[in-house]
Design a protein around this motif. Structure first.
Motif, short mmCIF file in Angstrom:
data_model
loop_
_atom_site.label_atom_id
_atom_site.label_comp_id
_atom_site.label_asym_id
_atom_site.label_seq_id
_atom_site.Cartn_x
_atom_site.Cartn_y
_atom_site.Cartn_z
N ARG A 1 26.13 10.30 35.51
CA ARG A 1 25.29 11.40 35.98
C ARG A 1 23.86 10.89 36.04
N SER A 2 23.11 11.30 37.04
CA SER A 2 21.75 10.79 37.22
C SER A 2 20.82 11.22 36.10
N ASP A 3 21.15 12.31 35.39
CA ASP A 3 20.30 12.75 34.29
C ASP A 3 20.66 12.10 32.96
N GLY A 4 21.67 11.24 32.97
CA GLY A 4 22.06 10.53 31.76
C GLY A 4 22.96 11.31 30.83
N GLU A 5 23.22 12.58 31.12
CA GLU A 5 24.12 13.39 30.29
C GLU A 5 25.57 12.95 30.50
N PRO A 6 26.42 13.10 29.49
CA PRO A 6 27.85 12.80 29.69
C PRO A 6 28.45 13.71 30.75
N MET A 7 29.41 13.18 31.50
CA MET A 7 30.16 13.98 32.46
C MET A 7 31.19 14.83 31.73
N GLY A 8 31.49 15.98 32.29
CA GLY A 8 32.60 16.80 31.83
C GLY A 8 33.61 16.89 32.97
N HIS B 1 36.29 2.23 46.67
CA HIS B 1 37.70 1.96 47.02
C HIS B 1 37.78 1.23 48.37
N ARG B 2 38.96 0.76 48.69
CA ARG B 2 39.17 -0.03 49.90
C ARG B 2 38.77 0.77 51.15
N PRO B 3 38.19 0.08 52.14
CA PRO B 3 37.74 0.80 53.35
C PRO B 3 38.84 1.59 54.04
N GLU B 4 40.07 1.07 54.02
CA GLU B 4 41.17 1.74 54.74
C GLU B 4 41.81 2.86 53.93
N ASP B 5 41.47 2.99 52.65
CA ASP B 5 42.09 3.99 51.79
C ASP B 5 41.34 5.32 51.85
N GLU B 6 42.08 6.40 51.58
CA GLU B 6 41.43 7.69 51.42
C GLU B 6 40.49 7.61 50.23
N LYS B 7 39.33 8.21 50.35
CA LYS B 7 38.37 8.23 49.25
C LYS B 7 38.65 9.47 48.40
N ARG B 8 38.67 9.26 47.08
CA ARG B 8 38.92 10.34 46.13
C ARG B 8 37.83 10.32 45.06
N MET B 9 37.63 11.45 44.41
CA MET B 9 36.72 11.48 43.27
C MET B 9 37.23 12.49 42.24
N VAL B 10 36.90 12.23 40.98
CA VAL B 10 37.28 13.18 39.93
C VAL B 10 36.42 14.43 40.04
N VAL B 11 36.93 15.53 39.53
CA VAL B 11 36.21 16.81 39.55
C VAL B 11 35.28 16.85 38.34
N ILE B 12 34.00 16.62 38.59
CA ILE B 12 32.98 16.68 37.54
C ILE B 12 32.42 18.09 37.52
N LEU B 13 32.55 18.75 36.39
CA LEU B 13 32.13 20.14 36.28
C LEU B 13 30.64 20.27 35.97
N PRO B 14 29.94 21.19 36.64
CA PRO B 14 28.59 21.53 36.18
C PRO B 14 28.67 22.09 34.76
N LYS B 15 27.67 21.82 33.97
CA LYS B 15 27.71 22.23 32.57
C LYS B 15 27.90 23.74 32.42
N GLY B 16 27.35 24.51 33.34
CA GLY B 16 27.45 25.96 33.25
C GLY B 16 28.85 26.51 33.48
N LEU B 17 29.78 25.64 33.93
CA LEU B 17 31.15 26.08 34.20
C LEU B 17 32.15 25.61 33.14
N TYR B 18 31.69 24.93 32.13
CA TYR B 18 32.61 24.41 31.11
C TYR B 18 33.46 25.53 30.50
N LYS B 19 32.82 26.56 29.99
CA LYS B 19 33.57 27.64 29.34
C LYS B 19 34.47 28.36 30.34
N ASP B 20 33.97 28.55 31.56
CA ASP B 20 34.76 29.24 32.58
C ASP B 20 36.03 28.47 32.91
N TRP B 21 35.91 27.15 33.05
CA TRP B 21 37.09 26.33 33.37
C TRP B 21 38.12 26.40 32.25
N LEU B 22 37.68 26.28 31.02
CA LEU B 22 38.62 26.27 29.90
C LEU B 22 39.34 27.61 29.74
#
Length: 209
Positions: free
Chosen positions: A123-130, A166-187
């Motif tokens: 994360r650009s702010d240096g905080e751990p990702m959730g 990832h490889r140029p020919e492959d589909e690009k994927r990314m993990v779902v990084i939650l905004p901090k304000g949604l942590y409780k809502d997701w759980l």
């Protein structure tokens, strides 16, 4: 997709998520390794207790029907588009076994030079990702409970930041990084609301270190 990431230290996890201390293991994690994840407690809590608990489990979901833990080497990421249908994940998705996987950084291969270069992304702010995930419990042959987890992913073909990995020919994927304000809502979200959280994290909030 993410098969390699760095867990935060126990102190970082406690500060970022207000989670109780836990016995810290390896920080450099690959599929099949044991790492921390956060979920809401199953049992009732006292008024002054946190609903959040830290468990240690296998990076790679082990469904209840699995005969051994080897499946974890293939179930560390779950595609959000098909997670409700795939045998390995559908029970955890159906019963909203939501969890958060804390990460100091993830590693992705940058192929723009013509060869894979492992790149550390934070994360650009240096905080751990959730990272939004699913958890499961499994009984080993000795009757012991083994917890496990998987990271949920979304398409990133046109994501300004993650499309570079990832490889140029492959589909690009990314993990779902939650905004901090949604942590409780997701759980706490029920299964019929799970897809609402499957969003791409803003490109300007990610950085290479």
């Amino acid at each position: 997709m993410c098969s390699h990431y760095e867990a935060p230290t126990a102190t970082q996890l406690e500060q970022a998520f207000a989670a109780a201390p836990y016995e810290q293991g390896k920080l450099d994690l690959w599929p099949g390794y044991m790492g921390p994840f956060l979920r809401n407690r199953d049992e009732p809590i006292e008024p002054d207790e946190s609903q959040l608990e830290v468990l240690v489990g296998s990076f790679g979901l082990i469904p209840g029907w699995s005969k051994d833990t080897k499946i974890a080497r293939r179930t560390y990421n779950a595609r959000s588009e098909t997670v409700a249908e795939k045998p390995s994940y559908r029970s955890a998705w159906k019963y909203a076994h939501h969890c958060i996987i804390p990460a100091a950084a993830i590693y992705e291969p940058d192929w723009r030079s013509g060869k894979a270069i492992a790149t550390r992304i934070e994360r650009s702010d240096g905080e751990p990702m959730g990272i939004a995930g699913l958890w499961e419990r499994w009984k080993n042959p000795e009757g012991e409970t083994v917890h496990s987890y998987t990271m949920l992913t979304v398409n990133a073909d046109d994501h300004e930041f993650m499309r570079n990995y990832h490889r140029p020919e492959d589909e690009k994927r990314m993990v779902v990084i939650l905004p901090k304000g949604l942590y409780k809502d997701w759980l706490a979200a029920p299964a019929n609301e799970s897809m609402e959280f499957m969003r791409r994290y803003p490109a300007d909030r990610l950085a290479v270190r």
